[in-house]
Scaffold this motif. Structure first.
Motif, PDB file in Angstrom:
ATOM      1  N   THR A  97      -5.204  -4.105  14.720  1.00  0.00           N
ATOM      2  CA  THR A  97      -4.584  -5.625  14.795  1.00  0.00           C
ATOM      3  C   THR A  97      -5.555  -6.552  16.155  1.00  0.00           C
ATOM      4  OG1 THR A  97      -2.921  -5.010  16.507  1.00  0.00           O
ATOM      5  CG2 THR A  97      -2.757  -4.650  13.814  1.00  0.00           C
ATOM      6  N   ALA A  98      -4.979  -7.538  16.232  1.00  0.00           N
ATOM      7  CA  ALA A  98      -5.539  -8.500  17.599  1.00  0.00           C
ATOM      8  C   ALA A  98      -4.054  -8.213  18.452  1.00  0.00           C
ATOM      9  CB  ALA A  98      -4.621  -9.585  17.001  1.00  0.00           C
ATOM     10  N   ALA A  99      -3.548  -7.453  18.821  1.00  0.00           N
ATOM     11  CA  ALA A  99      -2.836  -7.133  19.511  1.00  0.00           C
ATOM     12  C   ALA A  99      -3.063  -5.623  19.966  1.00  0.00           C
ATOM     13  CB  ALA A  99      -1.069  -6.836  19.265  1.00  0.00           C
ATOM     14  N   GLY A 100      -4.367  -5.023  19.714  1.00  0.00           N
ATOM     15  CA  GLY A 100      -4.997  -4.073  20.103  1.00  0.00           C
ATOM     16  C   GLY A 100      -4.267  -2.823  19.721  1.00  0.00           C
ATOM     17  N   GLU A 101      -3.786  -2.787  18.305  1.00  0.00           N
ATOM     18  CA  GLU A 101      -3.270  -1.650  17.633  1.00  0.00           C
ATOM     19  C   GLU A 101      -3.853  -1.238  16.781  1.00  0.00           C
ATOM     20  OE1 GLU A 101       0.916   0.030  15.202  1.00  0.00           O
ATOM     21  OE2 GLU A 101       0.493  -2.563  15.674  1.00  0.00           O
ATOM     22  N   LEU A 102      -4.606   0.169  16.675  1.00  0.00           N
ATOM     23  CA  LEU A 102      -5.398   1.087  16.174  1.00  0.00           C
ATOM     24  C   LEU A 102      -4.002   1.762  15.126  1.00  0.00           C
ATOM     25  CD1 LEU A 102      -7.902   1.875  15.647  1.00  0.00           C
ATOM     26  CD2 LEU A 102      -7.724   4.496  16.622  1.00  0.00           C
ATOM     27  N   LEU A 103      -4.684   1.347  13.768  1.00  0.00           N
ATOM     28  CA  LEU A 103      -4.169   1.644  12.335  1.00  0.00           C
ATOM     29  C   LEU A 103      -5.129   2.682  11.964  1.00  0.00           C
ATOM     30  CD1 LEU A 103      -1.880  -1.439  11.176  1.00  0.00           C
ATOM     31  CD2 LEU A 103      -1.116   0.636  12.482  1.00  0.00           C
TER      32      LEU A 103
ATOM     33  N   PRO B 127       1.011  -0.819  -0.548  1.00  0.00           N
ATOM     34  CA  PRO B 127       0.171   0.222  -0.122  1.00  0.00           C
ATOM     35  C   PRO B 127       0.887   1.160  -0.134  1.00  0.00           C
ATOM     36  CG  PRO B 127      -0.360  -0.750   2.629  1.00  0.00           C
ATOM     37  CD  PRO B 127       0.843  -2.420   1.648  1.00  0.00           C
ATOM     38  N   ALA B 128      -0.357   2.384  -0.036  1.00  0.00           N
ATOM     39  CA  ALA B 128       1.264   3.991  -1.029  1.00  0.00           C
ATOM     40  C   ALA B 128       1.650   4.210   0.919  1.00  0.00           C
ATOM     41  CB  ALA B 128       0.136   4.714  -1.487  1.00  0.00           C
ATOM     42  N   THR B 129       0.554   4.312   1.635  1.00  0.00           N
ATOM     43  CA  THR B 129       1.135   4.960   2.806  1.00  0.00           C
ATOM     44  C   THR B 129       0.151   4.109   4.208  1.00  0.00           C
ATOM     45  OG1 THR B 129      -0.990   6.444   3.211  1.00  0.00           O
ATOM     46  CG2 THR B 129       1.151   7.475   2.093  1.00  0.00           C
ATOM     47  N   HIS B 130      -0.552   3.155   4.512  1.00  0.00           N
ATOM     48  CA  HIS B 130      -0.909   2.560   5.435  1.00  0.00           C
ATOM     49  C   HIS B 130      -0.027   1.689   6.086  1.00  0.00           C
ATOM     50  CE1 HIS B 130      -4.692   1.256   6.836  1.00  0.00           C
ATOM     51  NE2 HIS B 130      -5.385   2.053   7.301  1.00  0.00           N
ATOM     52  N   ALA B 131      -0.112   1.949   7.288  1.00  0.00           N
ATOM     53  CA  ALA B 131       0.999   0.792   7.974  1.00  0.00           C
ATOM     54  C   ALA B 131       0.651  -0.612   7.782  1.00  0.00           C
ATOM     55  CB  ALA B 131       1.316   1.646   9.229  1.00  0.00           C
ATOM     56  N   ALA B 132      -0.955  -0.644   8.059  1.00  0.00           N
ATOM     57  CA  ALA B 132      -1.250  -2.086   8.379  1.00  0.00           C
ATOM     58  C   ALA B 132      -0.863  -2.938   7.226  1.00  0.00           C
ATOM     59  CB  ALA B 132      -3.275  -2.313   8.016  1.00  0.00           C
ATOM     60  N   ARG B 133      -0.568  -4.643   7.933  1.00  0.00           N
ATOM     61  CA  ARG B 133      -0.359  -5.528   6.860  1.00  0.00           C
ATOM     62  C   ARG B 133      -1.458  -6.604   7.393  1.00  0.00           C
ATOM     63  NH1 ARG B 133       1.727  -2.560   5.067  1.00  0.00           N
ATOM     64  NH2 ARG B 133       3.784  -2.562   3.581  1.00  0.00           N
ATOM     65  N   PRO B 134      -2.845  -6.496   7.540  1.00  0.00           N
ATOM     66  CA  PRO B 134      -4.252  -6.926   7.664  1.00  0.00           C
ATOM     67  C   PRO B 134      -3.644  -8.529   7.806  1.00  0.00           C
ATOM     68  CG  PRO B 134      -4.586  -6.118   5.647  1.00  0.00           C
ATOM     69  CD  PRO B 134      -3.275  -5.802   6.145  1.00  0.00           C
ATOM     70  N   ARG B 135      -3.945  -9.332   8.894  1.00  0.00           N
ATOM     71  CA  ARG B 135      -4.438 -10.549   8.998  1.00  0.00           C
ATOM     72  C   ARG B 135      -5.948 -11.582   9.519  1.00  0.00           C
ATOM     73  NH1 ARG B 135      -0.943  -9.870   6.319  1.00  0.00           N
ATOM     74  NH2 ARG B 135       1.558 -10.463   6.727  1.00  0.00           N
ATOM     75  N   VAL B 136      -5.765 -12.499   9.617  1.00  0.00           N
ATOM     76  CA  VAL B 136      -7.101 -13.295  10.095  1.00  0.00           C
ATOM     77  C   VAL B 136      -7.415 -12.972  11.518  1.00  0.00           C
ATOM     78  CG1 VAL B 136      -8.097 -15.254  10.657  1.00  0.00           C
ATOM     79  CG2 VAL B 136      -6.813 -14.728   8.499  1.00  0.00           C
ATOM     80  N   GLY B 137      -8.403 -12.330  12.007  1.00  0.00           N
ATOM     81  CA  GLY B 137      -8.434 -12.377  13.300  1.00  0.00           C
ATOM     82  C   GLY B 137      -8.108 -10.574  13.536  1.00  0.00           C
ATOM     83  N   ASP B 138      -7.541  -9.310  13.102  1.00  0.00           N
ATOM     84  CA  ASP B 138      -7.838  -8.021  13.415  1.00  0.00           C
ATOM     85  C   ASP B 138      -9.595  -7.960  12.338  1.00  0.00           C
ATOM     86  OD1 ASP B 138      -5.060  -8.726  12.998  1.00  0.00           O
ATOM     87  OD2 ASP B 138      -4.811  -7.195  11.618  1.00  0.00           O
ATOM     88  N   ARG B 139      -9.726  -6.650  13.361  1.00  0.00           N
ATOM     89  CA  ARG B 139     -10.573  -6.155  12.889  1.00  0.00           C
ATOM     90  C   ARG B 139     -10.588  -4.864  11.696  1.00  0.00           C
ATOM     91  NH1 ARG B 139     -13.165  -3.837  18.486  1.00  0.00           N
ATOM     92  NH2 ARG B 139     -15.151  -3.944  16.573  1.00  0.00           N
ATOM     93  N   VAL B 140     -11.487  -4.464  11.341  1.00  0.00           N
ATOM     94  CA  VAL B 140     -11.025  -3.648   9.678  1.00  0.00           C
ATOM     95  C   VAL B 140     -12.698  -2.522  10.290  1.00  0.00           C
ATOM     96  CG1 VAL B 140     -11.986  -5.001   8.214  1.00  0.00           C
ATOM     97  CG2 VAL B 140     -10.910  -3.312   7.208  1.00  0.00           C
ATOM     98  N   LEU B 141     -12.614  -1.368   9.706  1.00  0.00           N
ATOM     99  CA  LEU B 141     -13.516  -0.625   9.422  1.00  0.00           C
ATOM    100  C   LEU B 141     -13.124  -0.042   7.775  1.00  0.00           C
ATOM    101  CD1 LEU B 141     -16.421   1.303  10.228  1.00  0.00           C
ATOM    102  CD2 LEU B 141     -14.563   2.973  11.365  1.00  0.00           C
ATOM    103  N   VAL B 142     -14.353   0.063   7.414  1.00  0.00           N
ATOM    104  CA  VAL B 142     -13.923   0.756   5.425  1.00  0.00           C
ATOM    105  C   VAL B 142     -15.531   1.472   5.443  1.00  0.00           C
ATOM    106  CG1 VAL B 142     -15.024  -0.929   3.540  1.00  0.00           C
ATOM    107  CG2 VAL B 142     -13.983  -2.085   5.170  1.00  0.00           C
ATOM    108  N   PHE B 143     -14.792   2.579   4.542  1.00  0.00           N
ATOM    109  CA  PHE B 143     -15.654   3.330   4.311  1.00  0.00           C
ATOM    110  C   PHE B 143     -15.838   2.898   3.102  1.00  0.00           C
ATOM    111  CE2 PHE B 143     -13.747   5.490   8.163  1.00  0.00           C
ATOM    112  CZ  PHE B 143     -14.938   5.731   8.870  1.00  0.00           C
TER     113      PHE B 143
END
Length: 261
Positions: free
Chosen positions: A216-222, A175-191
């Motif tokens: 992330t599953a560890a609780g980090e908000l990205l 991705p261009a700037t997003h720090a996320a590397r999503p994995r199974v178990g992570d939560r996501v909010l989609v616009f």
């Protein structure tokens, strides 16, 4: 590190993958001019010889991917530091002319907004570029739209983060700037600003760096870069807190909406 997949193993993987989940199926596009699949999972993308399938990619995509593969092979044999010189496909530039400076503006521009948890992550090719396809168990919809059909409570989400190798060819995208590397178990909010891009109404294409929030599953908000200052100033540290702020923005907008006469 690359890995060579024998022809028999490729066939076995493809046979086992079909029908396991929507992300492991070929998905067609709503674009009538596109004759090849919109999404091709990794397990089905290659012929038994290890070459990209000529049935699933058009001649232009095959040309571009083969050129990329040739550059990958040249880097792999260019010296002891070749691994550090690896390059990837980049996230496509913004295609949606929507003002997204604040959470309220992003919400206002969205057709639907949903949050959920990633249940599956599949690698493959989306519009002929490497990508990940996320299967999301939808938990909440803040804003609804009839174009998105959630008959089984799931949506598919494109995300430009994938890395896999076949033989001596590496395929990857970032991705261009997003720090996320999503994995199974992570939560996501989609616009979701655009309509679904597949006939079933379940495949969502967004500008990942601007329209997605992960926890992330560890609780980090990205969050996207353009929302970071707003999130920090309000002390938002979890996705639930972000959702509360989003709902309050929607409620405030409703107070100022002109009454229907």
């Amino acid at each position: 590190m690359t890995r060579r997949l024998p022809a028999l193993l490729l066939l076995l993987i493809a046979f086992q993958a079909v029908g396991q989940s929507a992300g492991r199926e070929l998905l067609r596009s709503t674009n009538p001019n596109r004759t090849t699949p919109l999404w091709v999972p990794f397990d089905l993308a290659f012929a038994p010889t290890g070459q990209l399938s000529e049935k699933l990619f058009d001649v232009y995509a095959l040309r571009d991917l083969r050129e990329f593969g040739e550059r990958s092979r040249m880097r792999a044999h260019s010296g002891p530091h070749a691994a550090t010189a690896r390059t990837c496909f980049g996230e496509r530039p913004a295609e949606i002319p929507a003002r997204v400076v604040t959470v309220a503006e992003l919400a206002s521009s969205s057709r639907t907004i949903f949050s959920g948890r990633i249940a599956d992550r599949t690698m493959g090719f989306f519009e002929d570029a490497p990508a990940a396809l996320l299967t999301v168990d939808v938990e909440r919809q803040i804003k609804r739209s009839p174009e998105f059909r959630l008959s089984d409570g799931k949506l598919l989400l494109h995300y430009p983060d994938a890395s896999f190798s076949v033989g001596d060819v590496d395929y990857c995208i970032q991705p261009a700037t997003h720090a996320a590397r999503p994995r199974v178990g992570d939560r996501v909010l989609v616009f979701a600003i655009q309509v679904p891009v597949d006939p079933s109404g379940r495949l969502v294409y967004t500008q990942a760096s601007k329209h997605l929030v992960f926890e992330t599953a560890a609780g980090e908000l990205l969050v996207p870069d353009h929302l970071r200052q707003e999130v920090t100033s309000r002390g938002i540290k979890t996705l639930d807190q972000f959702l509360q702020h989003l709902v309050s923005c929607e409620e405030e907008k409703g107070k100022h909406r002109p009454a229907v006469k």
